[in-house]
Design a protein around this motif. Structure first.
Motif, PDB file in Angstrom:
ATOM      1  N   SER A 181       2.870   3.215   3.318  1.00 39.42           N
ATOM      2  CA  SER A 181       1.956   3.826   4.286  1.00 39.42           C
ATOM      3  C   SER A 181       0.498   3.685   3.857  1.00 39.42           C
ATOM      4  CB  SER A 181       2.296   5.312   4.456  1.00 39.42           C
ATOM      5  OG  SER A 181       2.039   6.010   3.251  1.00 39.42           O
ATOM      6  N   ASN A 182       0.261   3.099   2.698  1.00 40.48           N
ATOM      7  CA  ASN A 182      -1.110   2.980   2.212  1.00 40.48           C
ATOM      8  C   ASN A 182      -1.515   1.535   1.939  1.00 40.48           C
ATOM      9  OD1 ASN A 182      -2.373   5.763   1.873  1.00 40.48           O
ATOM     10  ND2 ASN A 182      -0.355   6.076   0.959  1.00 40.48           N
ATOM     11  N   MET A 183      -0.888   0.609   2.652  1.00 39.70           N
ATOM     12  CA  MET A 183      -1.269  -0.786   2.495  1.00 39.70           C
ATOM     13  C   MET A 183      -1.315  -1.448   3.867  1.00 39.70           C
ATOM     14  SD  MET A 183       2.219  -2.371   0.898  1.00 39.70           S
ATOM     15  CE  MET A 183       1.704  -4.037   1.333  1.00 39.70           C
ATOM     16  N   ARG A 184      -1.928  -2.617   3.930  1.00 38.47           N
ATOM     17  CA  ARG A 184      -2.176  -3.252   5.220  1.00 38.47           C
ATOM     18  C   ARG A 184      -1.714  -4.703   5.303  1.00 38.47           C
ATOM     19  NH1 ARG A 184      -5.200   0.018   2.982  1.00 38.47           N
ATOM     20  NH2 ARG A 184      -6.019   1.833   4.111  1.00 38.47           N
ATOM     21  N   ALA A 185      -1.800  -5.416   4.183  1.00 40.45           N
ATOM     22  CA  ALA A 185      -1.487  -6.845   4.194  1.00 40.45           C
ATOM     23  C   ALA A 185      -0.186  -7.083   3.428  1.00 40.45           C
ATOM     24  CB  ALA A 185      -2.637  -7.622   3.562  1.00 40.45           C
ATOM     25  N   PRO A 186       0.491  -8.192   3.711  1.00 46.42           N
ATOM     26  CA  PRO A 186       1.770  -8.449   3.040  1.00 46.42           C
ATOM     27  C   PRO A 186       1.581  -8.614   1.524  1.00 46.42           C
ATOM     28  CG  PRO A 186       1.418  -9.979   4.862  1.00 46.42           C
ATOM     29  CD  PRO A 186       0.131  -9.261   4.644  1.00 46.42           C
ATOM     30  N   ALA A 187       2.671  -8.430   0.804  1.00 48.58           N
ATOM     31  CA  ALA A 187       2.692  -8.558  -0.656  1.00 48.58           C
ATOM     32  C   ALA A 187       1.953  -9.807  -1.110  1.00 48.58           C
ATOM     33  CB  ALA A 187       4.135  -8.631  -1.142  1.00 48.58           C
ATOM     34  N   GLY A 205      -7.868  -3.759  -2.566  1.00 48.14           N
ATOM     35  CA  GLY A 205      -8.610  -3.288  -3.720  1.00 48.14           C
ATOM     36  C   GLY A 205      -9.232  -1.921  -3.548  1.00 48.14           C
ATOM     37  N   TYR A 206     -10.400  -1.775  -4.094  1.00 48.09           N
ATOM     38  CA  TYR A 206     -11.111  -0.518  -4.172  1.00 48.09           C
ATOM     39  C   TYR A 206     -11.454   0.041  -2.791  1.00 48.09           C
ATOM     40  CZ  TYR A 206     -15.140   2.523  -5.254  1.00 48.09           C
ATOM     41  OH  TYR A 206     -16.026   3.554  -5.341  1.00 48.09           O
ATOM     42  N   LEU A 207     -11.921  -0.830  -1.917  1.00 52.59           N
ATOM     43  CA  LEU A 207     -12.321  -0.343  -0.596  1.00 52.59           C
ATOM     44  C   LEU A 207     -11.114   0.157   0.184  1.00 52.59           C
ATOM     45  CD1 LEU A 207     -14.905  -3.142   0.214  1.00 52.59           C
ATOM     46  CD2 LEU A 207     -15.402  -0.774  -0.435  1.00 52.59           C
ATOM     47  N   GLU A 208      -9.986  -0.506   0.011  1.00 46.33           N
ATOM     48  CA  GLU A 208      -8.764  -0.064   0.685  1.00 46.33           C
ATOM     49  C   GLU A 208      -8.252   1.244   0.080  1.00 46.33           C
ATOM     50  OE1 GLU A 208      -9.339  -3.092  -0.332  1.00 46.33           O
ATOM     51  OE2 GLU A 208      -9.182  -4.413   1.413  1.00 46.33           O
ATOM     52  N   ALA A 209      -8.414   1.396  -1.233  1.00 43.28           N
ATOM     53  CA  ALA A 209      -8.023   2.669  -1.865  1.00 43.28           C
ATOM     54  C   ALA A 209      -8.877   3.797  -1.300  1.00 43.28           C
ATOM     55  CB  ALA A 209      -8.188   2.584  -3.381  1.00 43.28           C
TER      56      ALA A 209
END
Lengths: 377, 377, 377, 377
Positions: free
Chosen positions: A303-309, A314-318
């Motif tokens: 639930s806290n990621m956007r792009a495939p493995a 990085g930091y901005l997504e965190a």
């Protein structure tokens, strides 16, 4: 948004974080007390001129007068530490949810006062301890919580930076100036700026609380007014011990905050430089490389990621994860629902109070000749 | 060789180290006080039966009686800690050069006594702090010495092991048994076994000396008699501060001893897992990856490696470097020459005394309520 | 030992490899055809003068005349490629076991001829494809063999070196000179020197055989006489495809030979730079970091290592594993026993014949306009 | 936006990329031909219902009728490959700037046709070869361009994925279905989907053009209709050679696209997994670790990053760089100015035509018995 005008570093980061998941629209701002600068910043950000204010008081007051569907719902406060408490308090008391940059306040007293305000306000409050927004940091917490590692025995957490290796505050560097100025940052430099991140990360991942500290706090660069380096021995409430280091004179280092947590049966290791990887080590079998996007991770990752493995976030997504989860929690409150545990997993007032207590406790310990001092709030 | 019979771990390592560069021939041994075991070990190692002894006293006495060209020149002592002092003293006093496994003695008093013996004997003495035998550790020392990093400000050194995470000494494990037994290891467990390595590495690389310690010493595994975990805050004689950690309950970790040294202008980073690499970081230019075999390294690297760049050398070669450099120094002494600085770059009696002082100082600090205690010898 | 006099690179490596496990004693040598040089080398190595010979013929003839318990048992041949066949043949025909440096011969014809000699001689023969001596390479083979990865589908193997990026053979560099000289190396440069290693590694790990090649063979540096770069597309006998690259003009690269093997369910990845690690990746669970010394590895790892987990062993130990396993196999033969599978796991005559076939096939393919050519022996 | 309705993967990525730098506002969309789905997607994205269309034709037609200040300026097209050409052509011809997902078209013929349209339209066109948006990829190009590495001699580029290791298209997986369907993807699977990325990356970084190919193209998984694995030997227009591999059956691998470029004096190495690092290796000095945010990087890095050194930016930010640079170029055009070289550094129609030529050339080569075939457009 309060603070974060042109040239400010963290304000721009907050705005990106808010935009990534499209849960926010920036509609009002008090970017500067200088009317011209405020106006310029507002223009650049595409705000309507009438919603660009020159003080946080004005912003809160005027926004409050707007009809409910029109006024801001969440206020982000990204000013230096000494201008955290007042605007946050005012915002909460006037019915706005608040996202506040860390460290939470100028002093522990302010922090405890703010705790009361948050609790009585009924509003939601997020403190941007960004590192707990990383999916694999969340997974680390879940693994510890699951008991797979057994009881936790040892924690190493470190935050080495090198950017203050020279007397940068003497060179017209805005960031260096306020961060080394006791009038703006409070009693701590490195310990407040990055030590609190390391402290928060360790309590977040382990689910434990620090009970004693033994600190070595140093001002290394001549002429500096606040600590730029320190190491703290820790005791946690389950008997585990820990070592926290934070330095701004680690020449050549960037921002590779890193944590290692050891239990009876295994351990976890995470560092920001390879943020999408969590190393899970075991006593009796091969270490495992857990990755964001691996099919085996918990809902706290997915639930806290956007792009495939393999497409690194990085930091901005965190940072965006804090904003996104806060938004979902705010929405749930508005809709009278209970937010999901994943949405509620953002740092809040308790983290803030403990963070300010960390600052005061370690600075006191640094000055003390006593070895261990109780972690008091 | 004294000690190191069948089944012993470190004796076999010493023998490999001695063989690699073909500077030694093993011709006599007191491998065990049990005559049968001693004989069996000697047979396996191809020794003449008459030169397999059942006590170190016998070995030293009988070898001394042999003609000069025939008797052993160097004696390696690889017994547990409590059988270090006596045989070393006897060997030196009887005219033999000695290579001794670390930690040097059972106590600091023994260490200081041994110092006198070494100095009065005129014989050479090597203490096997293996990690200082790695080419890139030597290069790290040379870089610090050159002043390229500026004054040293901060040291992080760590030695995390996980093999004693359980009560292994209760399971008929020979290594675990003597290393956790105060009667054989002395007053320290992890601090003596691996803490001394970390301590020695930090003083070797920086060229500095520890002057104060502030230690957190723990017995984590229930029933254990000696420390299996600890962290020590350090002050060095130039004002720099340091953090040393050593743990044997770091579940999932092996032996990745690692050091980071920060100066005013840059820093170096080395770890055993990537032993042929030295990371040299700078404030204002890209970090550099120095490699064993790179054309730009000093003679301290080129004289301590054997295979071309990219063919990794490891722990045994580092160990062999101690043996090789010692042999070259012994030869120079015999030939009345001055050995090269590279040959003389092996750990000796001073390292041993300081190592034992480290053990006593940190164990005392661990029990003290005083924060900082002077590092006394 | 035949070849390997003063200044020779690989001879010294062989001698270290032979010493590490104490299974060999060097007692005779034909180090040089120049009597003075041979003598000097022999002296340095501590040989008796009467067993220092000036030709391989003399060595073989004279040693044969010595009584059985006294004469050499194993002959190591470490001359350049064009002096491999004759001494090996003579040694085998006269009853000596042989360890030969790779590539096996000057040509495939010689290789096939040697195959007959080995088989009729009843003597043991080892070809030093060193990389198959690494414990984790052996483990990779065992994992593939176990079927855990499913059928193998794809192989990437690479050997990038940069040391021949300039016209080094024009600068009085001994290594560069013979390795780029068709009269000494044969028809191939990079493909013979390092391509054969990569080829052998891929067949060893997968247990498959190459059946077709499609090669791009280049001479990049002006004036060079043999290939210094190449890439080969491969087909294996189970239908899998592969890519092999070998270059000596990969400026900045050292010797990081690397292999990745992909099966239906997972894959393995190994590279020399982190030789004690084998990465085992899976379709549906976290990748695993297998380590030398981990309690979970097979006997092919445990019987080929010496120091505890985390104390890196490297290239010399991999080389020593070939020598050690060969010694154990020779001993078993002498004692009329069957050697263990682990001892017998060293590269032999089949690897040599296939290696020379690789050389001839890829050089031919490089010149052909046909896309795929059958791998013929 | 055309395409990218609910459940679509790449559409959401495009929208995040567009939002990060706040240069775009999403105001209209043709998300689906199904009116209900289109409406739902529009609602979710906060669009006005009247600007949610059910076909790209409708979108283009209706938007065109809106007043200039109100209608969309840029159209993003994120449909599967077979629906790239028509909407792009129509959009350009009607005066809209276009951002198109790769590979550019269904066939090379379409690509060449589109080239004419772009050139005659006078509108700007961006093809989202995301990897060229990474700051350190841009820096790699600048370093090559500067001549510091000397003439380029060798290129290795690889894109290993494992997600199509099984017959996923048989399991109702939307992504797998269209990407393996010749009717939607065209004549290539892996080569079109990821091979084109690798190809583009190699030409972008080196500044060279491929002139010959020699391809091994495989369908590994039974029942699959398009290639899922391939390797291509390359010749570049300066005589350099290269190896490109792209696989979707590399079980256990994610998306670690990696490139290594070797010149006469040194080389560069970059991989997505450590995207903020560029390794710069030299023949005669230590390798350097160039980092995003290091003070020594070019304007191509500093203008394409947002957070300070050591706070990793990843795939979404690389994607955002394409959007941001495109926006700046569009703005410059509108204002009649010349955009900066940094802004103009986004992939365009030439990359698209060459990418489609790559697809057709390698698929043809894969079927050919001829070894090398000219790269024809």
């Amino acid at each position: 948004m309060i603070g974060g005008g042109q040239g400010a570093f963290i304000g721009a980061i907050h705005r990106i974080a808010a935009r990534i998941d499209d849960e926010y629209e920036l509609v009002a701002g008090a970017f500067s007390s200088d009317a011209e600068k405020a106006k310029a910043s507002g223009l650049l950000l595409g705000l309507k001129p009438e919603r660009v204010y020159t003080s946080y008081k004005e912003l809160i007051e005027k926004e409050k007068q707007l009809p409910e569907g029109e006024r801001v719902q969440v206020i982000s406060i990204v000013t230096p530490n000494h201008v955290h408490f007042e605007p946050t308090k005012l915002a909460l008391e006037n019915g706005f949810h608040v996202i506040l940059d860390k460290p939470m306040t100028f002093s522990l007293d302010e922090a405890k006062e703010l705790e009361k305000v948050v609790k009585s306000s009924g509003k939601l409050f997020c403190l941007t301890h960004t590192y707990t927004g990383y999916p694999m940091v969340k997974e680390a917490r879940q693994i510890v919580k699951s008991g797979k590692l057994g009881a936790i025995r040892k924690v190493y957490v470190e935050y080495p930076q090198g950017w203050l290796s020279t007397f940068l505050e003497g060179e017209d560097n805005k960031q260096a100036s306020w961060r080394t100025d006791p009038g703006k940052s409070g009693i701590a430099g490195a310990m407040g700026d990055i030590g609190t991140h390391a402290f928060n990360l360790s309590e977040y991942v382990t689910g434990l609380q620090v009970t004693k500290v033994n600190a070595d706090i140093n001002i290394v660069v001549e002429g500096r007014k606040l600590d730029d380096d320190g190491a703290v021995l820790l005791k946690y409430n389950n008997g585990a011990s820990g070592v926290l280091t934070a330095s701004q004179i680690a020449a050549g280092d960037e921002n590779n905050i890193k944590i290692r947590v050891y239990g009876e049966k295994g351990s976890i290791e995470w560092q920001q430089d390879i943020a999408n990887t969590l190393l899970v080590k075991w006593l009796d079998k091969p270490a495992e490389v857990w990755r964001t996007g691996g099919g085996y991770t918990s809902s706290y990752v997915t639930s806290n990621m956007r792009a495939p493995a393999g497409h690194p976030e990085g930091y901005l997504e965190a940072f965006a994860n804090l904003y996104k989860n806060f938004a979902q929690s705010v929405k749930a409150q508005i809709e009278g629902k209970t937010a999901t545990p994943e949405a509620l997993d953002f740092p809040g007032i308790d983290d803030g109070v403990r963070g300010m207590a960390f600052v005061e406790n370690v600075i006191a310990s640094g000055k003390s000749e006593k070895k261990w001092t109780d972690f008091v709030i």
